[in-house]
Design an enzyme around this catalytic site. Structure first.
Site, PDB file in Angstrom:
ATOM      1  N   PHE A  48     -15.413   3.326   7.083  1.00 50.73           N
ATOM      2  CA  PHE A  48     -14.073   3.767   6.695  1.00 50.73           C
ATOM      3  C   PHE A  48     -13.827   3.734   5.179  1.00 50.73           C
ATOM      4  O   PHE A  48     -12.713   3.961   4.723  1.00 50.73           O
ATOM      5  CB  PHE A  48     -13.007   2.927   7.428  1.00 50.73           C
ATOM      6  CG  PHE A  48     -13.131   1.431   7.229  1.00 50.73           C
ATOM      7  CD1 PHE A  48     -12.620   0.816   6.101  1.00 50.73           C
ATOM      8  CD2 PHE A  48     -13.765   0.645   8.193  1.00 50.73           C
ATOM      9  CE1 PHE A  48     -12.722  -0.554   5.914  1.00 50.73           C
ATOM     10  CE2 PHE A  48     -13.874  -0.726   8.016  1.00 50.73           C
ATOM     11  CZ  PHE A  48     -13.352  -1.333   6.872  1.00 50.73           C
ATOM     12  N   LYS A  87       0.829  -1.208   0.000  1.00 53.14           N
ATOM     13  CA  LYS A  87       0.000   0.000   0.000  1.00 53.14           C
ATOM     14  C   LYS A  87       0.869   1.267   0.000  1.00 53.14           C
ATOM     15  O   LYS A  87       2.092   1.190   0.224  1.00 53.14           O
ATOM     16  CB  LYS A  87      -0.928  -0.040   1.221  1.00 53.14           C
ATOM     17  CG  LYS A  87      -1.906  -1.225   1.209  1.00 53.14           C
ATOM     18  CD  LYS A  87      -2.839  -1.183   2.408  1.00 53.14           C
ATOM     19  CE  LYS A  87      -3.796  -2.367   2.416  1.00 53.14           C
ATOM     20  NZ  LYS A  87      -4.787  -2.276   3.524  1.00 53.14           N
ATOM     21  N   ASN A 119      -1.802  -0.058   6.928  1.00 51.71           N
ATOM     22  CA  ASN A 119      -1.238  -1.314   7.434  1.00 51.71           C
ATOM     23  C   ASN A 119      -0.387  -2.057   6.404  1.00 51.71           C
ATOM     24  O   ASN A 119      -0.283  -3.279   6.417  1.00 51.71           O
ATOM     25  CB  ASN A 119      -2.347  -2.191   8.024  1.00 51.71           C
ATOM     26  CG  ASN A 119      -3.428  -2.515   7.011  1.00 51.71           C
ATOM     27  OD1 ASN A 119      -3.313  -2.155   5.846  1.00 51.71           O
ATOM     28  ND2 ASN A 119      -4.468  -3.200   7.448  1.00 51.71           N
ATOM     29  N   THR A 171      -5.324  -7.462  10.663  1.00 50.52           N
ATOM     30  CA  THR A 171      -5.663  -6.151  10.095  1.00 50.52           C
ATOM     31  C   THR A 171      -5.207  -5.026  11.017  1.00 50.52           C
ATOM     32  O   THR A 171      -4.599  -4.059  10.575  1.00 50.52           O
ATOM     33  CB  THR A 171      -7.203  -6.060   9.896  1.00 50.52           C
ATOM     34  OG1 THR A 171      -7.639  -7.208   9.179  1.00 50.52           O
ATOM     35  CG2 THR A 171      -7.585  -4.792   9.157  1.00 50.52           C
ATOM     36  N   ARG A 185       2.751  -6.368   9.211  1.00 48.59           N
ATOM     37  CA  ARG A 185       1.965  -5.277   9.800  1.00 48.59           C
ATOM     38  C   ARG A 185       2.475  -4.908  11.196  1.00 48.59           C
ATOM     39  O   ARG A 185       2.525  -3.722  11.541  1.00 48.59           O
ATOM     40  CB  ARG A 185       0.481  -5.658   9.813  1.00 48.59           C
ATOM     41  CG  ARG A 185      -0.142  -5.562   8.411  1.00 48.59           C
ATOM     42  CD  ARG A 185      -1.499  -6.196   8.336  1.00 48.59           C
ATOM     43  NE  ARG A 185      -2.227  -5.808   7.117  1.00 48.59           N
ATOM     44  CZ  ARG A 185      -3.389  -6.337   6.752  1.00 48.59           C
ATOM     45  NH1 ARG A 185      -3.948  -7.288   7.487  1.00 48.59           N
ATOM     46  NH2 ARG A 185      -3.990  -5.933   5.653  1.00 48.59           N
ATOM     47  N   ARG A 243      -1.391 -14.346   4.259  1.00 53.44           N
ATOM     48  CA  ARG A 243      -2.127 -13.734   5.378  1.00 53.44           C
ATOM     49  C   ARG A 243      -1.330 -13.881   6.679  1.00 53.44           C
ATOM     50  O   ARG A 243      -1.341 -12.986   7.531  1.00 53.44           O
ATOM     51  CB  ARG A 243      -3.514 -14.373   5.545  1.00 53.44           C
ATOM     52  CG  ARG A 243      -4.461 -14.225   4.363  1.00 53.44           C
ATOM     53  CD  ARG A 243      -5.055 -12.864   4.178  1.00 53.44           C
ATOM     54  NE  ARG A 243      -5.753 -12.356   5.332  1.00 53.44           N
ATOM     55  CZ  ARG A 243      -6.490 -11.244   5.341  1.00 53.44           C
ATOM     56  NH1 ARG A 243      -6.628 -10.519   4.225  1.00 53.44           N
ATOM     57  NH2 ARG A 243      -7.081 -10.826   6.423  1.00 53.44           N
ATOM     58  N   HIS A 255      -1.929  -5.523   1.506  1.00 57.36           N
ATOM     59  CA  HIS A 255      -3.220  -6.175   1.288  1.00 57.36           C
ATOM     60  C   HIS A 255      -2.941  -7.593   0.829  1.00 57.36           C
ATOM     61  O   HIS A 255      -1.971  -7.832   0.117  1.00 57.36           O
ATOM     62  CB  HIS A 255      -4.008  -5.444   0.192  1.00 57.36           C
ATOM     63  CG  HIS A 255      -5.194  -6.234  -0.289  1.00 57.36           C
ATOM     64  ND1 HIS A 255      -6.409  -6.183   0.333  1.00 57.36           N
ATOM     65  CD2 HIS A 255      -5.315  -7.149  -1.297  1.00 57.36           C
ATOM     66  CE1 HIS A 255      -7.238  -7.021  -0.273  1.00 57.36           C
ATOM     67  NE2 HIS A 255      -6.603  -7.615  -1.262  1.00 57.36           N
ATOM     68  N   TYR A 284     -12.251  -2.002  -3.723  1.00 59.78           N
ATOM     69  CA  TYR A 284     -12.769  -2.227  -2.367  1.00 59.78           C
ATOM     70  C   TYR A 284     -14.309  -2.181  -2.319  1.00 59.78           C
ATOM     71  O   TYR A 284     -14.881  -1.911  -1.263  1.00 59.78           O
ATOM     72  CB  TYR A 284     -12.194  -1.187  -1.407  1.00 59.78           C
ATOM     73  CG  TYR A 284     -10.809  -1.519  -0.894  1.00 59.78           C
ATOM     74  CD1 TYR A 284     -10.576  -2.665  -0.121  1.00 59.78           C
ATOM     75  CD2 TYR A 284      -9.718  -0.693  -1.168  1.00 59.78           C
ATOM     76  CE1 TYR A 284      -9.314  -2.975   0.366  1.00 59.78           C
ATOM     77  CE2 TYR A 284      -8.441  -0.999  -0.683  1.00 59.78           C
ATOM     78  CZ  TYR A 284      -8.257  -2.142   0.081  1.00 59.78           C
ATOM     79  OH  TYR A 284      -7.004  -2.440   0.562  1.00 59.78           O
ATOM     80  N   GLU A 333      -9.517 -10.238  -7.621  1.00 59.11           N
ATOM     81  CA  GLU A 333      -8.510  -9.191  -7.375  1.00 59.11           C
ATOM     82  C   GLU A 333      -7.333  -9.281  -8.354  1.00 59.11           C
ATOM     83  O   GLU A 333      -6.831  -8.253  -8.820  1.00 59.11           O
ATOM     84  CB  GLU A 333      -8.025  -9.282  -5.926  1.00 59.11           C
ATOM     85  CG  GLU A 333      -9.122  -8.897  -4.943  1.00 59.11           C
ATOM     86  CD  GLU A 333      -8.712  -9.020  -3.480  1.00 59.11           C
ATOM     87  OE1 GLU A 333      -7.592  -9.487  -3.199  1.00 59.11           O
ATOM     88  OE2 GLU A 333      -9.518  -8.631  -2.615  1.00 59.11           O
TER      89      GLU A 333
HETATM   90  P1  GDP Z   1      -7.692  -7.068   5.615  1.00 53.30           P
HETATM   91  O1  GDP Z   1      -8.275  -8.204   4.819  1.00 53.30           O
HETATM   92  O2  GDP Z   1      -6.848  -7.550   6.792  1.00 53.30           O
HETATM   93  O3  GDP Z   1      -6.949  -6.053   4.768  1.00 53.30           O
HETATM   94  O4  GDP Z   1      -8.910  -6.301   6.331  1.00 53.30           O
HETATM   95  P2  GDP Z   1     -10.371  -5.857   5.803  1.00 53.30           P
HETATM   96  O5  GDP Z   1     -10.712  -6.541   4.518  1.00 53.30           O
HETATM   97  O6  GDP Z   1     -11.303  -6.019   6.947  1.00 53.30           O
HETATM   98  O7  GDP Z   1     -10.220  -4.294   5.555  1.00 53.30           O
HETATM   99  C1  GDP Z   1      -9.625  -3.787   4.378  1.00 53.30           C
HETATM  100  C2  GDP Z   1      -8.736  -2.641   4.749  1.00 53.30           C
HETATM  101  O8  GDP Z   1      -9.530  -1.569   5.276  1.00 53.30           O
HETATM  102  C3  GDP Z   1      -7.722  -2.900   5.864  1.00 53.30           C
HETATM  103  O9  GDP Z   1      -6.542  -3.551   5.434  1.00 53.30           O
HETATM  104  C4  GDP Z   1      -7.431  -1.509   6.373  1.00 53.30           C
HETATM  105  O10 GDP Z   1      -6.538  -0.806   5.507  1.00 53.30           O
HETATM  106  C5  GDP Z   1      -8.818  -0.862   6.278  1.00 53.30           C
HETATM  107  N1  GDP Z   1      -9.575  -0.978   7.530  1.00 53.30           N
HETATM  108  C6  GDP Z   1     -10.078  -2.104   8.117  1.00 53.30           C
HETATM  109  N2  GDP Z   1     -10.726  -1.829   9.261  1.00 53.30           N
HETATM  110  C7  GDP Z   1     -10.637  -0.475   9.419  1.00 53.30           C
HETATM  111  C8  GDP Z   1     -11.135   0.434  10.406  1.00 53.30           C
HETATM  112  O11 GDP Z   1     -11.788   0.065  11.387  1.00 53.30           O
HETATM  113  N3  GDP Z   1     -10.844   1.755  10.207  1.00 53.30           N
HETATM  114  C9  GDP Z   1     -10.139   2.216   9.126  1.00 53.30           C
HETATM  115  N4  GDP Z   1      -9.904   3.533   9.011  1.00 53.30           N
HETATM  116  N5  GDP Z   1      -9.676   1.376   8.179  1.00 53.30           N
HETATM  117  C10 GDP Z   1      -9.912   0.057   8.326  1.00 53.30           C
END
Ligand code: GDP
Length: 139
Positions: free
Chosen positions: A57, A9, A112, A91, A102, A85, A115, A49, A126
């Site tokens: 968010f 990212k 973080n 996350t 991370r 992962r 992805h 996304y 994707e």
């Molecule tokens: P991942 O699969 O671990 O990347 O997590 P998710 O699919 O749940 O979320 C996608 C991305 O959204 C994450 O990698 C973060 O960059 C962002 N994100 C997830 N949860 C939050 C949150 O609670 N707040 C904010 N600002 N960003 C979030």
């Protein structure tokens, strides 16, 4: 053999950890089948996304993902979705295991560093979002 999409990212690119992230993949035996650096538009980030469009968010996340260049990769290997992962960590970096990407490099829950696809169906969508068939190396 399985494939997954990895993204370094904008925060990871800005922190100069592209090489560090790729080193962790290669050390774990993961192969890179496709790779490029791009700078997403807002529309492109929203499309990627789309599953998160109802989340509070979503706007902030898509702004962040367009804030600078990213490195996108198709990774290949046995069980590579789960392997990636595990290397990434949770996350929320505060909950991530020691030694994960991370845990070592994230700034906050949003910024973080990486992805990674979470299932075979999302990996197929994707990878197809960023690469056409000719851009993916066949082994
Ligand atoms: P991942 O699969 O671990 O990347 O997590 P998710 O699919 O749940 O979320 C996608 C991305 O959204 C994450 O990698 C973060 O960059 C962002 N994100 C997830 N949860 C939050 C949150 O609670 N707040 C904010 N600002 N960003 C979030």
């Amino acid at each position: 053999m399985e494939r997954t999409l990895s993204i370094i990212k904008p925060d990871g690119v800005a922190k100069n950890v592209i090489g560090e992230v790729i080193k962790r993949f290669e050390t774990d035996g993961i192969k890179i089948a496709a790779m490029k650096m791009i700078h997403l538009t807002k529309i492109q980030a929203q499309g990627f996304y789309a599953v998160h469009k109802e989340r509070p968010f979503f706007n902030s996340l898509t702004d962040f993902m367009t804030s600078g260049p990213i490195v996108v990769m198709a990774l290949e290997g046995e069980d590579v979705i789960a392997k990636n992962r595990k290397l990434m960590g949770a996350t929320n970096f505060e909950e991530a295991e020691q030694g994960t990407i991370r845990k070592d490099y994230a700034t906050n829950i949003e910024q973080n560093v990486v992805h990674g696809s979470d299932a075979p169906e999302t990996a197929a969508f994707e990878i197809g979002y960023f690469f056409n068939d000719l851009e993916i190396q066949k082994r």
